[in-house]
Structure formats: C-alpha cells, structure tokens
Enzyme design. Structure first.
Site, short mmCIF file in Angstrom:
data_model
loop_
_atom_site.label_atom_id
_atom_site.label_comp_id
_atom_site.label_asym_id
_atom_site.label_seq_id
_atom_site.Cartn_x
_atom_site.Cartn_y
_atom_site.Cartn_z
N TYR A 148 10.45 -2.77 6.96
CA TYR A 148 11.75 -2.63 5.95
C TYR A 148 12.87 -3.67 5.86
CZ TYR A 148 10.21 1.90 7.90
OH TYR A 148 9.44 2.93 8.44
N HIS B 125 4.45 -7.33 13.59
CA HIS B 125 5.14 -6.38 12.58
C HIS B 125 5.43 -5.23 13.37
CE1 HIS B 125 6.72 -5.18 8.77
NE2 HIS B 125 5.88 -4.31 8.39
N HIS C 289 1.01 -5.81 0.73
CA HIS C 289 0.63 -4.95 1.80
C HIS C 289 -1.13 -4.84 1.71
CE1 HIS C 289 4.65 -3.57 1.65
NE2 HIS C 289 4.46 -3.29 2.55
N ASP D 249 1.30 -7.13 4.94
CA ASP D 249 2.02 -6.37 6.12
C ASP D 249 1.18 -5.02 6.30
OD1 ASP D 249 5.66 -6.42 5.66
OD2 ASP D 249 4.07 -7.88 5.72
N ASP D 250 1.33 -4.45 7.59
CA ASP D 250 1.07 -3.43 7.95
C ASP D 250 -0.68 -3.26 8.30
OD1 ASP D 250 3.41 -2.70 7.53
OD2 ASP D 250 2.94 -1.16 6.04
N HIS E 289 6.40 0.47 13.87
CA HIS E 289 6.94 0.22 12.66
C HIS E 289 8.27 1.18 12.12
CE1 HIS E 289 7.25 0.09 8.08
NE2 HIS E 289 6.25 -0.92 8.17
#
Length: 430
Positions: A253, A211, A310, A161-162, A215
């Site tokens: 989340y 994603h 991540h 992620d991210d 965020h």
C-alpha cells in the site's frame, strides 16, 4: 534441513507451509514531486553494516541450498493463520540484536504506530503530523529523499508486485519472448505457496525484491513485527537464489514512514521503493489498464515512469501486455527497476540474478552482529500535492504452521513436532 558445516550457526527451525488467499489492492492516486536525481553508486550500506552478519552468502561458501519447493526448503520459515502475523518469539536472536543496536544508536526514530480499519488509510495519534520531517509517511505522500519514487528520464522502470502467483508464468513468458526483464516485489508466503512460479521468474534472470511476508500496513506494526515481515522474506529469497540478499523492498500500500524505512535500512540494508503512477490494475479490466498506461506513455518523459503493476491475475498481466508495444513506439527505454538504482547492482552481494559474483563472505543468519553502524544523514522530505490517497482493499495472504525443535530468542525451545507439509491454495483476484 541440512546445512553445510560452513554455516556454523544454529538456525531456528519452523516447519512451514503457506496457503495464501490474496489479492493485492492499491488505490493510491498519488500526484508527485519530481525527484531530480537518483542515489549515487555508494548509497547503500557498506560492508560493516549489521546485515552482513545476518544472512549467509553463496555461492563460493560451500553451502548446499535445499531445492526450491522441497520439504526441507519449507523448514525454517513461519506460517501464519489468516489475519495474524508471524510470532515475534521465533525471530532469530541475530535480527533482534541488530535491531536493538540500531535503536540504541539512535538510528530508529521513536514514531508512534498508526492504526487503521479495513479499507482505510492508517491514522496516527492526535498531534502526530504524518507529513512532518520527523514522520514523513509515504501513505500521505511525504517523500523522504532516500526513497525511490521516480525512474530516470525517459525510462520505463518495470516492476510487478504481489508475486509469485499463477499469472507469473504468463508474465515471464511474455517478457522472455521480448528479451526483457523486470523486478518482482514478492510476498514471502506467496513464495512458499508458488515455488514453481518463483523459480520461473528467477531462472529467467528477473530481479527479486521484497514485498513483506504477509502484506500488512507496515506503519501499524511494532518494531519486532516489522523485523519479521522483512527478515523472513529476505531469508527465504536468500535461500532460494543461491544466497543472494535483496537490496530493495516496496511497502504494501506504499505504507512506510521514517521508523519503518529506518528498520529496513539500518537492520537489513534495504532501500525503500514506492512508485509515481498507479493504474489501479488490481480493480480494473485490461482495457482500462491500457487506457491509463497509454496516457502516461504518450506524455512527458520527465521524470521516467515507475508504475505500480501487479502479477496477481491474467487481467493485470494482460493489461501490461496490451500496453507493451506503446512503450517502444513512444521511445521509452524499458528496464527492470532494480537495475536502474543503487549503482546497478540488483542485490546487496551480487550484481544480478545470473551473475557469478555472489560475495561468499559476510551475511549469515547467526548469533553475532556487527556493532558498527553507518552514519546516516538527515534529509529533508518533500510532500507531493493532492491530499492523502485512498487505502487499498487487500487482505494479507494466509498460511498455516507446524514447528520442529527450534531455539527462540529468549533461549527456550519448542518440543519437536513431526508434520506432513501440505499445500492448498486459494487464489482471489479482483
């Protein structure tokens, strides 16, 4: 920004740059019910779904896409100041029309928005049960059967992620050296901020998924804000991958409910992906990440592992790298998450990041949408045991904006503004 005559549609143009200050933090100590089966090969939307008129597909349609990282590439995308969301007045009319059609057809549940304060789980209004079949909040560990939580037995479903982030390059180089691929759930403003890292991931034939744009906690947003968070990210990925349209998204989340997932599915044709293990790598050292992964890798293989990882820093990437030998040593099959579900096609209009089969028809960002919506079955959710997870602690990435002449969904226009696109990046990691 120049477009091929094949587009034949007016695009709203927004000069865009992004200056993210992001660190993605998840504290979701989920325990999970086992999902016994994965979706069938035809679980995603058929060709008459409205998403197929929202984005142009390529190659094969004559479209020349601007080089990733160029000034022209930035054009057409919103940028936000810290703590804000993209302006919903800038949403393309086609997206709004598709949302309105889905709402009118009864496809989007009328669920109240949640609220939250920093570092807390979203809370619904009094009388709204987040674990009810009507709401089914993934934050509260309610499992909608249409969501993806588990990997097939014995399979390590790899995803991060991210991204993109500076650490993305190290991650991709390691995967390349071991002939492996992964799924990158990417943040829109991070793609604008780190175009070189984005290209590194995509050019190495890794799979790209959504994603969101900045965020946020998705259940706290209005329908139009959800539309922007998903749509702008899809559009940017589409423009940066030769016209590929993302098929999967992961809520920041893990915050999704039946309203949010319905907008993702009914408007944009995307399936929601969660996870079944969380090493909390965002707030850990490589050694503790290794300890968490080691416990799962030496444990049962039913269901398979879908671990939240991540690519936010060298620490998180090093934690994965240190655990990688254990994946093979304990007999796990390693595979990119997106290849394991939905019949194996990574994108809605292409099999993979390297395949030469990108469907040249359909999906376009334009003025019209299909009026035909597929029927969706009503599924009974299940709830994982163990109570609600703690909220994570990340702040949304930030960016700044200028605009050129653009047509808004209300038909008005902004005056043309000339700006120099500049980028400065603040990278915070926990």
């Amino acid at each position: 920004m120049l477009f091929s005559i094949a587009l034949l549609f007016a695009l709203p143009l927004v000069r865009a740059v992004a200056v993210p200050a992001s660190h993605d933090s998840h504290v979701h100590d989920h325990s999970h019910d086992i999902r016994q089966s994965l979706p069938s090969s035809n679980w995603y939307h058929r060709e008459d779904h409205p998403v197929h008129v929202l984005f142009k597909r390529a190659p094969g349609d004559g479209t020349n896409y601007d080089p990733v990282g160029s000034a022209a590439w930035y054009a057409g995308f919103p940028r936000t100041v810290p703590g804000t969301l993209p302006d919903t007045n800038l949403l393309p009319a086609a997206w709004v029309n598709a949302l309105n059609a889905a709402v009118a057809a009864g496809k989007i549940p009328d669920i109240p928005r949640s609220t939250n304060t920093p570092q807390t789980n979203p809370v619904y209004p009094a009388g709204v049960n987040p674990n009810s079949p009507q709401v089914c909040s993934a934050t509260y560990k309610c499992r909608n059967p249409d969501d993806i939580w588990d990997s097939p037995d014995g399979v390590f479903a790899s995803s991060f992620d991210d991204g993109p982030q500076p650490a993305t390059t190290k991650l991709v180089q390691f995967l390349d050296s071991n002939n492996e691929k992964t799924t990158h759930f990417m943040i829109g403003v991070n793609i604008l901020a780190y175009p070189t890292q984005f290209s590194t991931a995509f050019d190495s034939e890794n799979d790209i998924a959504v994603h969101t744009w900045t965020h946020p906690y998705m259940t706290t947003l209005s329908n139009l804000d959800i539309l922007g968070q998903l749509g702008w990210t899809m559009q940017l990925i589409h423009n940066s991958t030769g016209g590929r349209v993302p098929k999967f998204w992961r809520p920041p989340y893990g915050d999704s409910d039946n309203r949010v997932r319905a907008i993702a599915k009914e408007v944009f044709g995307m399936e929601t992906v969660i996870w079944n293990r969380d090493p909390q790598d965002w707030n850990s050292q490589a050694a503790s990440i290794l300890t968490s992964l080691q416990g799962w890798l030496t444990g049962p293989k039913i269901p398979g592992l879908m671990i939240l990882e991540h690519e936010t820093s060298d620490v998180t990437v090093d934690g994965f790298i240190s655990a990688y030998p254990l994946i093979k040593a304990n007999g796990w099959q390693f595979a990119s998450l997106a290849t394991l579900v939905g019949g194996g096609d990574v994108y809605q209009n292409a099999k993979s990041s390297s395949s030469n089969d990108v469907d040249p028809q359909g999906i376009i960002l334009g003025n019209g949408t299909s009026s035909t919506l597929p029927n969706t079955s009503t599924s009974t959710p299940t709830t994982s045991q163990g109570g609600a997870p703690k909220a994570d602690q990340s702040q949304p990435p930030s960016s700044q904006t200028t605009s050129s002449a653009m047509t808004l969904r209300n038909g008005s226009t902004f005056p043309a503004l000339l700006a120099t696109i500049a980028m400065s990046v603040m990278f915070l990691c926990s």
